[in-house]
Design an enzyme around this catalytic site. Sequence first.
Site, PDB file in Angstrom:
ATOM      1  N   LYS A  37       0.850  -1.189   0.000  1.00 60.33           N
ATOM      2  CA  LYS A  37       0.000   0.000   0.000  1.00 60.33           C
ATOM      3  C   LYS A  37       0.885   1.238   0.000  1.00 60.33           C
ATOM      4  O   LYS A  37       1.931   1.263   0.656  1.00 60.33           O
ATOM      5  CB  LYS A  37      -0.910   0.036   1.232  1.00 60.33           C
ATOM      6  CG  LYS A  37      -1.742   1.306   1.350  1.00 60.33           C
ATOM      7  CD  LYS A  37      -2.592   1.324   2.614  1.00 60.33           C
ATOM      8  CE  LYS A  37      -3.341   2.645   2.734  1.00 60.33           C
ATOM      9  NZ  LYS A  37      -4.204   2.711   3.932  1.00 60.33           N
ATOM     10  N   GLU A  41      -9.539  11.855  12.391  1.00 58.00           N
ATOM     11  CA  GLU A  41      -8.794  10.650  12.775  1.00 58.00           C
ATOM     12  C   GLU A  41      -7.916  10.863  14.011  1.00 58.00           C
ATOM     13  O   GLU A  41      -6.950  11.631  13.986  1.00 58.00           O
ATOM     14  CB  GLU A  41      -7.931  10.170  11.612  1.00 58.00           C
ATOM     15  CG  GLU A  41      -7.216   8.853  11.885  1.00 58.00           C
ATOM     16  CD  GLU A  41      -6.625   8.226  10.645  1.00 58.00           C
ATOM     17  OE1 GLU A  41      -6.079   7.116  10.760  1.00 58.00           O
ATOM     18  OE2 GLU A  41      -6.707   8.830   9.563  1.00 58.00           O
ATOM     19  N   GLU A  58      -7.306  -2.654   2.732  1.00 60.81           N
ATOM     20  CA  GLU A  58      -6.565  -1.437   3.052  1.00 60.81           C
ATOM     21  C   GLU A  58      -6.672  -1.115   4.544  1.00 60.81           C
ATOM     22  O   GLU A  58      -5.683  -0.743   5.197  1.00 60.81           O
ATOM     23  CB  GLU A  58      -7.117  -0.277   2.209  1.00 60.81           C
ATOM     24  CG  GLU A  58      -6.411   1.038   2.412  1.00 60.81           C
ATOM     25  CD  GLU A  58      -7.073   2.178   1.640  1.00 60.81           C
ATOM     26  OE1 GLU A  58      -6.794   3.339   1.992  1.00 60.81           O
ATOM     27  OE2 GLU A  58      -7.862   1.909   0.712  1.00 60.81           O
TER      28      GLU A  58
END
Length: 351
Positions: free
Chosen positions: A97, A147, A191
């Site tokens: 990733k 986040e 992911e």
Amino acid sequence: MEGAFQRAIRDAFEQAFHAGQDNPLVIGAIPFDLAEPSYLYVPRRYEWRQRPELPGSASSEAVMPHLLDQRSIPDEQGFKAAVTHAIANFRHSDIRKAVLSVSHELRFSAPVDIDRLLMSLRAQNPEGYQFRVPLPDGAELIGVSPELLLRKRGGRIQSNPLAGSAKRQPHPDQDRAAAERLERSPKDQYEHRLVVDEVRRVLEPHCLELDIPEQPSLLGTPALWHLSTQVDGLLWDARTTVLQLACRLHPTPAVCGFPTERARKLINLVEPFERGVFTGMVGWCDANGDGEWVVTIRCGTVKRDIVRLFAGAGIVEASEPEAEWAEIQAKLSTMLSACGLRQRTEAGVAS
């Protein structure tokens, strides 16, 4: 062993104690690349206040000067080429990733009123982690992150990694369908799992207890649905500071990739700008080691008449360049809307 960065924080606290502070704190922003300078401050005084209610007249769009120009670095074609490059690299390496990003620069006819811009961000995202940090070049970093990287109170810690996103839809049935597609998406689940597994790997050695749900849940912002995992832990040693642990977590695969160092090298190869504080972390830590750090996303820098916005997308082998560009535009919409601009259309033209 205590590194130079943590020693500098400890020495700054010692000076604050000698100046008469009972529990000094350090506050500010740490960049994406930990080799670059951090922008941290130990205020002479501070106070905790309840977040005031927004006035009834508060708008989700700031009153901005006339927009003279805007540009994306890279542009749509360049970003999609970078995604294609990254996917090709995955097939010939062990990188699984990489998070690729865009800087979107706005030039206005007069200096921007940052207070109004922040009020508009708050009106859009009242539940987000809002921040404003002065930078040495005269710019200010502002944003409203969804986040949480790490929060610590005594021996308890919390983290809320996000990875995997879908654009919110105006009609409730369409919006519900978009959220359900995200929950079922193998690409987004994969992911997300890369991020959660890395958070587990970093935190587990420091924890007596660590609670990580088996499956992610949905977290909604006004612009996006995210796959979200709420992590809760109890530290072996409550003297471990939030900043020590946050620096070990940073950068997570949510903003860099996996494996971290190889993904960082790929990012440096294909991204045509320096991220600086974008995808770093912003927050505070007091002398007891308690505090809160969030991931520096849904953000921008303001310097007089120039506003630079940032957004990134996690790229894995199953990614499609067109879909990743659309995700970038959806993530930019938070800051664009705060600037009084509508989200860019699929053709890439601001409306």
